[in-house]
Design an enzyme around this catalytic site. Structure first.
Site, PDB file in Angstrom:
ATOM      1  N   LYS A 115     -29.426 -26.290   3.315  1.00 43.23           N
ATOM      2  CA  LYS A 115     -29.693 -27.077   2.111  1.00 43.23           C
ATOM      3  C   LYS A 115     -28.662 -26.715   1.069  1.00 43.23           C
ATOM      4  O   LYS A 115     -28.091 -25.610   1.104  1.00 43.23           O
ATOM      5  CB  LYS A 115     -31.086 -26.774   1.571  1.00 43.23           C
ATOM      6  CG  LYS A 115     -31.665 -27.874   0.716  1.00 43.23           C
ATOM      7  CD  LYS A 115     -32.233 -29.003   1.561  1.00 43.23           C
ATOM      8  CE  LYS A 115     -32.806 -30.117   0.726  1.00 43.23           C
ATOM      9  NZ  LYS A 115     -33.598 -31.037   1.560  1.00 43.23           N
TER      10      LYS A 115
HETATM   11  P1  NAD Z   1     -35.039 -39.410  -5.245  1.00 40.36           P
HETATM   12  O1  NAD Z   1     -34.121 -38.778  -6.192  1.00 40.36           O
HETATM   13  O2  NAD Z   1     -34.664 -40.702  -4.621  1.00 40.36           O
HETATM   14  O3  NAD Z   1     -36.465 -39.624  -5.953  1.00 40.36           O
HETATM   15  C1  NAD Z   1     -37.181 -38.595  -6.576  1.00 40.36           C
HETATM   16  C2  NAD Z   1     -38.367 -39.195  -7.300  1.00 40.36           C
HETATM   17  O4  NAD Z   1     -39.168 -38.145  -7.823  1.00 40.36           O
HETATM   18  C3  NAD Z   1     -37.958 -40.061  -8.501  1.00 40.36           C
HETATM   19  O5  NAD Z   1     -38.847 -41.167  -8.569  1.00 40.36           O
HETATM   20  C4  NAD Z   1     -38.190 -39.130  -9.695  1.00 40.36           C
HETATM   21  O6  NAD Z   1     -38.468 -39.819 -10.877  1.00 40.36           O
HETATM   22  C5  NAD Z   1     -39.390 -38.363  -9.195  1.00 40.36           C
HETATM   23  N1  NAD Z   1     -39.548 -37.057  -9.871  1.00 40.36           N
HETATM   24  C6  NAD Z   1     -38.609 -36.132 -10.156  1.00 40.36           C
HETATM   25  N2  NAD Z   1     -39.134 -35.100 -10.796  1.00 40.36           N
HETATM   26  C7  NAD Z   1     -40.464 -35.368 -10.920  1.00 40.36           C
HETATM   27  C8  NAD Z   1     -41.567 -34.696 -11.511  1.00 40.36           C
HETATM   28  N3  NAD Z   1     -41.389 -33.522 -12.139  1.00 40.36           N
HETATM   29  N4  NAD Z   1     -42.783 -35.272 -11.426  1.00 40.36           N
HETATM   30  C9  NAD Z   1     -42.940 -36.474 -10.815  1.00 40.36           C
HETATM   31  N5  NAD Z   1     -41.933 -37.160 -10.257  1.00 40.36           N
HETATM   32  C10 NAD Z   1     -40.730 -36.619 -10.318  1.00 40.36           C
HETATM   33  O7  NAD Z   1     -35.362 -38.305  -4.132  1.00 40.36           O
HETATM   34  P2  NAD Z   1     -35.918 -38.508  -2.663  1.00 40.36           P
HETATM   35  O8  NAD Z   1     -34.774 -38.516  -1.740  1.00 40.36           O
HETATM   36  O9  NAD Z   1     -36.904 -39.635  -2.637  1.00 40.36           O
HETATM   37  O10 NAD Z   1     -36.683 -37.114  -2.435  1.00 40.36           O
HETATM   38  C11 NAD Z   1     -38.036 -36.920  -2.838  1.00 40.36           C
HETATM   39  C12 NAD Z   1     -38.605 -35.745  -2.069  1.00 40.36           C
HETATM   40  O11 NAD Z   1     -38.542 -36.013  -0.662  1.00 40.36           O
HETATM   41  C13 NAD Z   1     -37.868 -34.423  -2.256  1.00 40.36           C
HETATM   42  O12 NAD Z   1     -38.804 -33.375  -2.197  1.00 40.36           O
HETATM   43  C14 NAD Z   1     -36.956 -34.367  -1.059  1.00 40.36           C
HETATM   44  O13 NAD Z   1     -36.585 -33.050  -0.729  1.00 40.36           O
HETATM   45  C15 NAD Z   1     -37.849 -34.974  -0.007  1.00 40.36           C
HETATM   46  N6  NAD Z   1     -37.147 -35.517   1.162  1.00 40.36           N
HETATM   47  C16 NAD Z   1     -36.189 -36.482   1.033  1.00 40.36           C
HETATM   48  C17 NAD Z   1     -35.574 -36.984   2.168  1.00 40.36           C
HETATM   49  C18 NAD Z   1     -34.579 -38.114   2.114  1.00 40.36           C
HETATM   50  O14 NAD Z   1     -34.189 -38.591   3.167  1.00 40.36           O
HETATM   51  N7  NAD Z   1     -34.168 -38.584   0.958  1.00 40.36           N
HETATM   52  C19 NAD Z   1     -35.925 -36.494   3.433  1.00 40.36           C
HETATM   53  C20 NAD Z   1     -36.910 -35.520   3.524  1.00 40.36           C
HETATM   54  C21 NAD Z   1     -37.515 -35.047   2.369  1.00 40.36           C
END
Ligand code: NAD
Length: 425
Positions: A115
């Site tokens: 990561k």
């Molecule tokens: P992203 O940046 O596209 O979206 C993040 C979302 O979370 C946004 O809507 C933001 O406003 C919201 N957010 C941020 N801080 C917040 C808070 N304090 N309270 C409430 N909402 C909040 O990111 P993503 O890629 O959708 O990732 C989201 C989660 O999923 C993360 O934990 C990431 O590690 C995990 N994840 C992502 C992927 C991927 O393929 N993108 C894969 C596995 C896991």
């Protein structure tokens, strides 16, 4: 000012690295892992910190701090996202790297875990500044990353554009294009069809499998989704398409709630136009904490870590939690969910759709031979459905919760590879 005992407890509870190690220790105990493997696997193999300057638009220099951590590479090249967030810390990145190792092992794809992240609020940067920061960070970590070594992907606040800049930077250094060095790229530069939706699709596949196990129908299922980014918005959209009613969604500033259901298609159109969820017609505002305890059947935390803690776990109404985010639940909250008989599909299984299609993207890039979206989605469904059934079987056989069942399978697999390879030198 000194902290009170309660505040201190909350800070400790919110340390992702402590969470990750404690989950690993529990699994190691259950599978009776040899002491030497416990020592090896509860640490990260490599942790890298860089401090680097970027010239801002107004010509002044700003220093940034970034990290890249590789937890374990015994089953294949390291794999894991890059996150841009003001709260990024080395401990958080270490935990996320360890979770990537287990995630790849639980779905049985040949990657280890890594990561990366930069401490930054990217919303405060111009596009030009964002590009320069990304390219400089890519250069700093170029001593670690590459198609057969460590392959980044998007995470919080990074996307296909970020990956294209990283891939271009590495390619410029080498003098030829290396598409397989990152995943989650735009299609034009070797991305895979279906990658953008993959994590949300995986969340939906796991949610459907869990509902079936619990004897519930999608049309009886009201859903609340925290986080409306890549994972949250696509999970909400696909869960709605699968017949569920999405009653609440939120972003970092808060969200919207309608007990009768939100049309996710309309919410997406509204957010694209207005750049906010606030004011969506027919819905009432809801805070992020409130959303977690809203009246619903399925809760999908899909924002950031440490959202479900000892402080709010007793208020959760949902009987099923599917973790789109990484590390949304602390061990203290997990214990409460076990006691309350809430079925939790853990992050390392529930959000593994992203890394699974990243693996497909990497394979397609290496072969320069690309698949149809149908093929990608079919293969994703096969891998995730099988992983879900295997974890469920272990859960029932060993009388564990889903997280520990997933951990036991993943840790055994990684321990197996580490044992076979032996101790070098
Ligand atoms: P992203 O940046 O596209 O979206 C993040 C979302 O979370 C946004 O809507 C933001 O406003 C919201 N957010 C941020 N801080 C917040 C808070 N304090 N309270 C409430 N909402 C909040 O990111 P993503 O890629 O959708 O990732 C989201 C989660 O999923 C993360 O934990 C990431 O590690 C995990 N994840 C992502 C992927 C991927 O393929 N993108 C894969 C596995 C896991």
């Amino acid at each position: 000012m000194s902290m009170s005992a309660t505040e201190l407890k909350q800070v400790v509870e919110a340390d992702e690295w402590r969470t990750a190690q404690s989950q690993f220790d529990d699994a190691a105990e259950i599978i009776k892992l040899e002491p030497w493997l416990r020592e090896v696997l509860r640490e990260v193999q490599r942790e890298f910190t860089c401090n680097f300057p970027v010239r801002m638009d107004d010509d002044h220099l700003r220093m940034f701090t970034g990290y890249r951590v590789q937890h374990n590479i015994n089953r294949g090249p390291a794999k894991g996202g890059i996150r841009y967030h003001p709260d990024v810390s080395l401990n958080e990145v270490k935990a996320l790297a360890m979770w990537m190792t287990w995630k790849c092992a639980v779905v049985n794809i040949p990657f280890g875990g890594a990561k990366g992240g930069i401490i930054v609020n990217p919303k405060g940067l111009s596009l030009n500044e964002l590009e320069h920061m990304t390219r400089r960070f890519a250069t700093e970590i170029s001593i670690l990353i590459g198609a057969d070594r460590d392959i980044p992907a998007p995470d919080v606040n990074t996307d296909g554009q970020t990956m294209a800049w990283i891939m271009d930077t590495l390619s410029m250094h080498l003098g030829y294009s290396v598409p397989a060095s990152v995943t989650g790229k735009p299609i034009e530069v070797g991305g895979s069809l279906g990658r953008i939706e993959a994590t949300g699709r995986g969340v939906t596949i796991c949610a459907m499998a869990a509902l079936e196990h619990l004897g519930r129908q999608p049309h009886q299922t009201r859903v609340a989704v925290q986080g409306f980014g890549n994972v949250g918005s696509i999970s909400a959209k696909l869960l709605e398409e699968a017949g569920c009613t999405v009653v609440a969604v939120s972003e970092d500033y808060g969200g919207i709630y309608n007990p009768l259901g939100l049309s996710i298609k309309r919410v997406l159109e509204y957010r694209a136009r207005e750049k906010t969820l606030n004011g969506f017609p027919g819905a009432q505002p809801i805070g992020n904490q409130e959303l977690l305890s809203v009246d619903c059947d399925l809760l999908v935390p899909a924002a950031i870590g440490n959202q479900l803690t000892s402080r709010n776990a007793r208020d959760v109404k949902a009987k099923l939690i599917v973790e789109g985010a990484n590390g949304p639940t602390t061990p203290e909250a997990d214990a409460i969910f076990r006691e309350r008989d809430i079925f939790v599909v853990p992050d390392i299984l529930a959000n593994a759709g992203g890394v699974t299609v990243s693996y497909f993207e990497w394979v397609q890039d290496l072969q320069s031979f690309f698949w149809s979206e149908h093929e990608v989605n079919q293969k994703l469904k096969a891998i995730l459905s099988r992983a879900f059934s295997e974890v469920l079987k272990t859960k029932l056989e060993k009388k564990l919760d889903m997280r520990m069942a997933a951990y036991c399978r993943a840790v055994s697999r990684v321990a197996g590879a580490t044992r076979e390879r032996g101790l070098y030198p």
